[in-house]
Design a protein around this motif. Structure first.
Motif, PDB file in Angstrom:
ATOM      1  N   LEU A  61      -6.806 -12.845 -29.688  1.00 55.59           N
ATOM      2  CA  LEU A  61      -5.370 -12.965 -29.396  1.00 55.59           C
ATOM      3  C   LEU A  61      -4.571 -13.203 -30.672  1.00 55.59           C
ATOM      4  N   LEU A  62      -3.521 -12.440 -30.833  1.00 54.22           N
ATOM      5  CA  LEU A  62      -2.653 -12.528 -31.994  1.00 54.22           C
ATOM      6  C   LEU A  62      -1.360 -13.215 -31.571  1.00 54.22           C
ATOM      7  N   LEU A  63      -1.127 -14.413 -32.080  1.00 52.17           N
ATOM      8  CA  LEU A  63       0.097 -15.145 -31.754  1.00 52.17           C
ATOM      9  C   LEU A  63       1.240 -14.691 -32.656  1.00 52.17           C
ATOM     10  N   GLU A  64       2.460 -15.053 -32.294  1.00 50.66           N
ATOM     11  CA  GLU A  64       3.652 -14.547 -32.974  1.00 50.66           C
ATOM     12  C   GLU A  64       3.645 -14.786 -34.481  1.00 50.66           C
ATOM     13  N   GLY A  65       3.336 -15.990 -34.920  1.00 50.00           N
ATOM     14  CA  GLY A  65       3.315 -16.294 -36.351  1.00 50.00           C
ATOM     15  C   GLY A  65       2.248 -15.502 -37.087  1.00 50.00           C
ATOM     16  N   THR A  66       1.096 -15.350 -36.465  1.00 49.28           N
ATOM     17  CA  THR A  66       0.015 -14.586 -37.058  1.00 49.28           C
ATOM     18  C   THR A  66       0.392 -13.111 -37.157  1.00 49.28           C
ATOM     19  N   ASN A  67       1.087 -12.622 -36.153  1.00 52.16           N
ATOM     20  CA  ASN A  67       1.542 -11.233 -36.154  1.00 52.16           C
ATOM     21  C   ASN A  67       2.467 -10.975 -37.345  1.00 52.16           C
ATOM     22  N   LEU A  68       3.396 -11.887 -37.607  1.00 49.07           N
ATOM     23  CA  LEU A  68       4.303 -11.736 -38.750  1.00 49.07           C
ATOM     24  C   LEU A  68       3.537 -11.719 -40.068  1.00 49.07           C
ATOM     25  N   LEU A  74      -0.116  -6.040 -44.202  1.00 53.46           N
ATOM     26  CA  LEU A  74      -0.209  -4.585 -44.073  1.00 53.46           C
ATOM     27  C   LEU A  74       0.863  -3.890 -44.920  1.00 53.46           C
ATOM     28  N   ALA A  75       2.055  -4.449 -44.949  1.00 55.80           N
ATOM     29  CA  ALA A  75       3.127  -3.866 -45.765  1.00 55.80           C
ATOM     30  C   ALA A  75       2.778  -3.964 -47.246  1.00 55.80           C
ATOM     31  N   ARG A  76       2.218  -5.089 -47.648  1.00 58.22           N
ATOM     32  CA  ARG A  76       1.833  -5.277 -49.046  1.00 58.22           C
ATOM     33  C   ARG A  76       0.749  -4.286 -49.467  1.00 58.22           C
TER      34      ARG A  76
END
Length: 100
Positions: A61-68, A74-76
């Motif tokens: 499970l990916l929580l909101e903070g972890t998702n950010l 990934l962007a980096r």
């Protein structure tokens, strides 16, 4: 300049703010996870909704903070691994998937 009366609120119409409070409470236990959503509008009684998920459903499970944080990594790296999918809890408290 000419005043347009319908642009101004009538002194007879007074509205009181009715704040809406929303919260999500997640509890992890040996069987899995329980998500409880609470909604309270103004002085009304709070409304509750609960959802339970077993361990297999919430594994990874990916929580909101972890998702950010993941999005920043990934962007980096400027790359996304193929078939990157995680279970997430949506704004309604339901289990769904997030694909990148």
């Amino acid at each position: 300049d000419k005043e347009v009366p319908w642009l101004y609120p009538s002194p007879l119409l007074q509205t009181k703010p009715h704040p809406t409070e929303k919260s999500t409470h997640m509890v992890s236990h040996h069987d899995g996870m329980t998500v409880t959503k609470t909604l309270q509008k103004g002085e009304a009684e709070p409304q509750y909704q609960s959802f339970s998920y077993n361990q297999a459903e919430v594994r990874g499970l990916l929580l909101e903070g972890t998702n950010l944080l993941l999005l920043r990594v990934l962007a980096r790296r400027q790359t996304v691994p193929p078939n990157l999918v995680f279970p997430v809890i949506d704004t309604e408290g339901h289990l769904c998937t997030s694909s990148y």
